[in-house]
Design a protein around this motif. Sequence first.
Motif, mmCIF file in Angstrom:
data_model
loop_
_atom_site.group_PDB
_atom_site.id
_atom_site.type_symbol
_atom_site.label_atom_id
_atom_site.label_comp_id
_atom_site.label_asym_id
_atom_site.label_seq_id
_atom_site.Cartn_x
_atom_site.Cartn_y
_atom_site.Cartn_z
ATOM 1 N N ASN A 28 6.642 5.613 -10.929
ATOM 2 C CA ASN A 28 7.491 5.433 -9.743
ATOM 3 C C ASN A 28 8.538 4.354 -9.970
ATOM 4 O OD1 ASN A 28 6.398 7.486 -8.270
ATOM 5 N ND2 ASN A 28 5.036 6.180 -7.081
ATOM 6 N N LEU A 31 11.214 6.012 -12.168
ATOM 7 C CA LEU A 31 12.013 6.956 -11.373
ATOM 8 C C LEU A 31 12.907 6.231 -10.372
ATOM 9 C CD1 LEU A 31 9.344 9.730 -10.715
ATOM 10 C CD2 LEU A 31 11.310 9.853 -12.269
ATOM 11 N N ASN A 32 12.378 5.196 -9.742
ATOM 12 C CA ASN A 32 13.152 4.477 -8.731
ATOM 13 C C ASN A 32 14.317 3.690 -9.320
ATOM 14 O OD1 ASN A 32 11.586 5.529 -6.698
ATOM 15 N ND2 ASN A 32 10.253 3.751 -6.569
ATOM 16 N N LEU A 34 16.327 5.023 -11.533
ATOM 17 C CA LEU A 34 17.346 6.009 -11.899
ATOM 18 C C LEU A 34 18.377 6.169 -10.776
ATOM 19 C CD1 LEU A 34 15.010 8.767 -13.387
ATOM 20 C CD2 LEU A 34 16.457 7.156 -14.659
ATOM 21 N N GLN A 36 20.397 8.000 -7.807
ATOM 22 C CA GLN A 36 19.768 8.737 -6.699
ATOM 23 C C GLN A 36 19.423 10.191 -7.018
ATOM 24 O OE1 GLN A 36 21.664 8.505 -2.923
ATOM 25 N NE2 GLN A 36 21.007 6.415 -2.589
ATOM 26 N N ARG A 39 16.688 10.313 -9.580
ATOM 27 C CA ARG A 39 15.461 9.783 -8.974
ATOM 28 C C ARG A 39 14.802 10.853 -8.116
ATOM 29 N NH1 ARG A 39 16.366 5.255 -4.695
ATOM 30 N NH2 ARG A 39 18.122 5.133 -6.094
ATOM 31 N N HIS A 43 11.205 12.686 -8.803
ATOM 32 C CA HIS A 43 10.095 12.656 -7.840
ATOM 33 C C HIS A 43 9.684 14.072 -7.444
ATOM 34 C CE1 HIS A 43 9.351 8.425 -7.010
ATOM 35 N NE2 HIS A 43 10.659 8.193 -6.998
ATOM 36 N N GLN A 119 14.575 8.927 1.046
ATOM 37 C CA GLN A 119 14.093 7.708 0.394
ATOM 38 C C GLN A 119 13.011 7.018 1.222
ATOM 39 O OE1 GLN A 119 17.209 5.428 -1.937
ATOM 40 N NE2 GLN A 119 18.514 6.642 -0.564
#
Length: 148
Positions: A28, A31-32, A34, A36, A39, A43, A119
């Motif tokens: 996470n 990914l967070n 990256l 938007q 990301r 996810h 988000q």
Amino acid sequence: MFHALEVVTTVVVGVMVGVEFAVAFVMNRILNALPQDSRQRGHAHGGRMLGAVMPVWYIGSLALVAVWAIAGRHHHGAGLVVTAGALLLLSVVMSVLLLVPINNRNKTWTPENRPEDWQEQLQRWERFHYVRVAVIIAAFTLLVTALV
């Protein structure tokens, strides 16, 4: 045979805990970090992939612990195993009621169709996931303690 059940169950639950810990504290965060769109796609892909595997792993782990609890009801540590089983059951209930609904939405999102609050929904999922990870770590700890 009983000892093999104890070891296999502990390993299966331990690896599941490791995967969920890595999701929470490694994947996470990657990914967070990256952009938007990437990301959100990451996810969604993770939700599809792990969403297919983890239910079987959670239910399988719970079943193994239940068999251990029944077969070992007269052995040392039986109360620890039963408590671990209750915690794993709690993690399944949490998953079904709190995490799966968010994941089911997330795995269908694309940059073109994601909602405005995507988000915030993922952050809510992450908060619930942290709690679930704590619950399954506690269950795993009890299983390891029951082996001693």
